[in-house]
Design an enzyme around this catalytic site. Structure first.
Site, PDB file in Angstrom:
ATOM      1  N   ASN A  95       0.870  -1.177   0.000  1.00 55.45           N
ATOM      2  CA  ASN A  95       0.000   0.000   0.000  1.00 55.45           C
ATOM      3  C   ASN A  95       0.910   1.230   0.000  1.00 55.45           C
ATOM      4  O   ASN A  95       1.519   1.532   1.019  1.00 55.45           O
ATOM      5  CB  ASN A  95      -0.892  -0.052   1.255  1.00 55.45           C
ATOM      6  CG  ASN A  95      -1.660   1.232   1.489  1.00 55.45           C
ATOM      7  OD1 ASN A  95      -1.737   2.090   0.612  1.00 55.45           O
ATOM      8  ND2 ASN A  95      -2.233   1.351   2.675  1.00 55.45           N
TER       9      ASN A  95
ATOM     10  N   LYS B 182       0.090   4.287  -0.213  1.00 56.97           N
ATOM     11  CA  LYS B 182      -0.511   5.482   0.403  1.00 56.97           C
ATOM     12  C   LYS B 182      -0.280   6.698  -0.511  1.00 56.97           C
ATOM     13  O   LYS B 182      -0.278   6.541  -1.721  1.00 56.97           O
ATOM     14  CB  LYS B 182       0.028   5.678   1.818  1.00 56.97           C
ATOM     15  CG  LYS B 182      -0.090   4.388   2.636  1.00 56.97           C
ATOM     16  CD  LYS B 182       0.176   4.547   4.092  1.00 56.97           C
ATOM     17  CE  LYS B 182       0.038   3.193   4.783  1.00 56.97           C
ATOM     18  NZ  LYS B 182       0.143   3.275   6.225  1.00 56.97           N
TER      19      LYS B 182
ATOM     20  N   HIS C  81      -9.238   1.193   5.268  1.00 57.64           N
ATOM     21  CA  HIS C  81      -7.953   1.376   5.946  1.00 57.64           C
ATOM     22  C   HIS C  81      -8.154   2.344   7.108  1.00 57.64           C
ATOM     23  O   HIS C  81      -8.937   3.291   7.006  1.00 57.64           O
ATOM     24  CB  HIS C  81      -6.921   1.918   4.957  1.00 57.64           C
ATOM     25  CG  HIS C  81      -5.538   1.902   5.513  1.00 57.64           C
ATOM     26  ND1 HIS C  81      -5.089   2.853   6.399  1.00 57.64           N
ATOM     27  CD2 HIS C  81      -4.518   1.025   5.340  1.00 57.64           C
ATOM     28  CE1 HIS C  81      -3.843   2.562   6.743  1.00 57.64           C
ATOM     29  NE2 HIS C  81      -3.477   1.460   6.113  1.00 57.64           N
TER      30      HIS C  81
ATOM     31  N   GLU D 278      -6.517   4.736   8.082  1.00 53.99           N
ATOM     32  CA  GLU D 278      -6.293   6.152   7.723  1.00 53.99           C
ATOM     33  C   GLU D 278      -7.524   6.746   7.048  1.00 53.99           C
ATOM     34  O   GLU D 278      -7.794   7.939   7.182  1.00 53.99           O
ATOM     35  CB  GLU D 278      -5.029   6.278   6.854  1.00 53.99           C
ATOM     36  CG  GLU D 278      -3.781   6.085   7.703  1.00 53.99           C
ATOM     37  CD  GLU D 278      -2.579   5.495   6.977  1.00 53.99           C
ATOM     38  OE1 GLU D 278      -2.551   5.510   5.733  1.00 53.99           O
ATOM     39  OE2 GLU D 278      -1.669   4.994   7.675  1.00 53.99           O
TER      40      GLU D 278
ATOM     41  N   GLU E  53      -4.856  -4.783  10.847  1.00 56.98           N
ATOM     42  CA  GLU E  53      -3.774  -3.814  11.031  1.00 56.98           C
ATOM     43  C   GLU E  53      -3.997  -3.050  12.331  1.00 56.98           C
ATOM     44  O   GLU E  53      -4.790  -2.092  12.366  1.00 56.98           O
ATOM     45  CB  GLU E  53      -3.758  -2.813   9.873  1.00 56.98           C
ATOM     46  CG  GLU E  53      -3.551  -3.452   8.516  1.00 56.98           C
ATOM     47  CD  GLU E  53      -3.006  -2.451   7.504  1.00 56.98           C
ATOM     48  OE1 GLU E  53      -1.918  -2.711   6.979  1.00 56.98           O
ATOM     49  OE2 GLU E  53      -3.648  -1.420   7.267  1.00 56.98           O
TER      50      GLU E  53
ATOM     51  N   GLY F  43       3.233   2.168  10.652  1.00 62.08           N
ATOM     52  CA  GLY F  43       4.244   3.207  10.464  1.00 62.08           C
ATOM     53  C   GLY F  43       5.040   3.543  11.717  1.00 62.08           C
ATOM     54  O   GLY F  43       5.734   4.556  11.756  1.00 62.08           O
TER      55      GLY F  43
ATOM     56  N   SER G  61       3.967  -2.223  10.159  1.00 61.56           N
ATOM     57  CA  SER G  61       5.413  -2.323  10.341  1.00 61.56           C
ATOM     58  C   SER G  61       6.004  -3.675   9.924  1.00 61.56           C
ATOM     59  O   SER G  61       6.957  -4.152  10.546  1.00 61.56           O
ATOM     60  CB  SER G  61       5.798  -1.977  11.780  1.00 61.56           C
ATOM     61  OG  SER G  61       5.470  -0.625  12.060  1.00 61.56           O
TER      62      SER G  61
ATOM     63  N   GLY H 174       3.014  -1.146   4.141  1.00 63.99           N
ATOM     64  CA  GLY H 174       3.074   0.261   3.762  1.00 63.99           C
ATOM     65  C   GLY H 174       4.491   0.660   3.370  1.00 63.99           C
ATOM     66  O   GLY H 174       4.965   0.368   2.276  1.00 63.99           O
ATOM     67  N   GLY H 175       5.202   1.295   4.300  1.00 65.90           N
ATOM     68  CA  GLY H 175       6.525   1.857   4.039  1.00 65.90           C
ATOM     69  C   GLY H 175       7.493   0.923   3.331  1.00 65.90           C
ATOM     70  O   GLY H 175       8.192   1.343   2.396  1.00 65.90           O
TER      71      GLY H 175
HETATM   72  P1  PGA Z   1       3.332   0.238   7.470  1.00 65.86           P
HETATM   73  O1  PGA Z   1       1.818   0.472   6.970  1.00 65.86           O
HETATM   74  O2  PGA Z   1       3.785  -1.058   6.845  1.00 65.86           O
HETATM   75  O3  PGA Z   1       4.080   1.432   6.954  1.00 65.86           O
HETATM   76  O4  PGA Z   1       3.275   0.153   8.947  1.00 65.86           O
HETATM   77  C1  PGA Z   1       0.931  -0.597   6.849  1.00 65.86           C
HETATM   78  C2  PGA Z   1      -0.398  -0.131   6.317  1.00 65.86           C
HETATM   79  O5  PGA Z   1      -0.906   0.903   6.769  1.00 65.86           O
HETATM   80  O6  PGA Z   1      -0.964  -0.777   5.421  1.00 65.86           O
END
Ligand code: PGA
Length: 252
Positions: free
Chosen positions: A12, A14, A98, A100, A168, A174, A213, A234-235
């Protein structure tokens, strides 16, 4: 109990990436080559890049997904995109709910359910996200909160083919923090049981992803937990090298 479900590593991105980031998709496609990596692989870039990424990924092992959609097919919804538009751009899947989106855009379970239905209407799959906050975990409410999110966000007609669940924990996104393997196992078993109650035995084949993470360094451990059928990343999905390091957890 481990299930023979084929896992997926879904990235993802983002609100990250520009046309210059095509280099990362090219590197991912090249890094995977034609050999079976042992799991499905998907990248969900910002909507502006879906079409160009889909063209680059055509015929490769990488699927392209979207991060959100509007529930309606068309209409006066300035700035929104319908599932049909995302399908036309080349997405095969849409992430819905999600945390967010739930936090920044005040989306509730009902909205999330409607968006998952919109994905199906357009012939796409939905990844429905759930997860507790830090306060809820500390208050001992995590299992209950997540179960109720799953119940209320899952539309009628959900199958292992059209739906994936992503757990999640908000506090792990993050932050570099992750739950213990035992906590992940407990939560994923809780989600499986909840799904069993809603859709019966077919839930045993539904993918339940862990997200928050996930990195190359912890992927082996997290991905080997019972009832974890892949990762939502994510990251660490932004760089092909890191994402390939996570996908490597599925190599024999
Ligand atoms: P992250 O994000 O791997 O950067 O923690 C995961 C996500 O929000 O899908």
């Amino acid at each position: 109990m481990s299930t023979p479900i084929r896992a997926i590593a879904a990235g993802n991105w983002k609100m990250n990436g520009t046309v210059a980031s095509t280099a990362e998709i090219e590197a991912l496609v090249a890094g995977l080559g034609s050999e079976d990596p042992g799991c499905d692989v998907m990248i969900c870039p910002p909507a502006t890049l879906i079409n160009i990424f889909a063209q680059i990924a055509l015929g490769s092992r990488v699927e392209i997904g979207a991060q959100d959609c509007h529930a309606n097919e068309t209409g006066a919804h300035t700035g929104d995109l319908s599932a049909e538009m995302l399908a036309e751009a080349g997405a095969t899947t849409i992430i819905v709910g999600h945390s967010e989106r739930r936090q920044d855009h005040f989306e509730n379970n009902e909205t999330v359910r409607a968006k998952a239905e919109a994905a199906w209407r357009a012939g796409l799959k939905a990844i429905i996200c759930c997860g507790e906050s830090d306060e809820q975990r500390k208050a001992g409410e995590a299992l209950e909160v997540v179960a109720s999110q799953v119940v209320a966000s899952l539309p009628e007609g959900a199958t292992p083919e059209n739906t994936t669940i992503a757990y999640e924990p908000i506090w792990a996104i993050g932050t570099g923090k992750t739950p213990t393997a035992a906590d992940v196992a407990e939560m994923h078993a809780n989600i499986r049981t909840t799904l069993n109650k809603i859709i019966g035995d077919t839930a045993n084949e539904m993918r339940i992803l862990y997200g928050g993470s996930v990195k190359p360094a912890n992927a082996d451990e997290l991905m080997s937990v019972d009832n974890v059928n892949g990762a939502l990343v994510g990251g660490a999905s932004l760089k092909a090298e890191d994402f390939l390091g996570i996908i490597a957890a599925y190599k024999d």
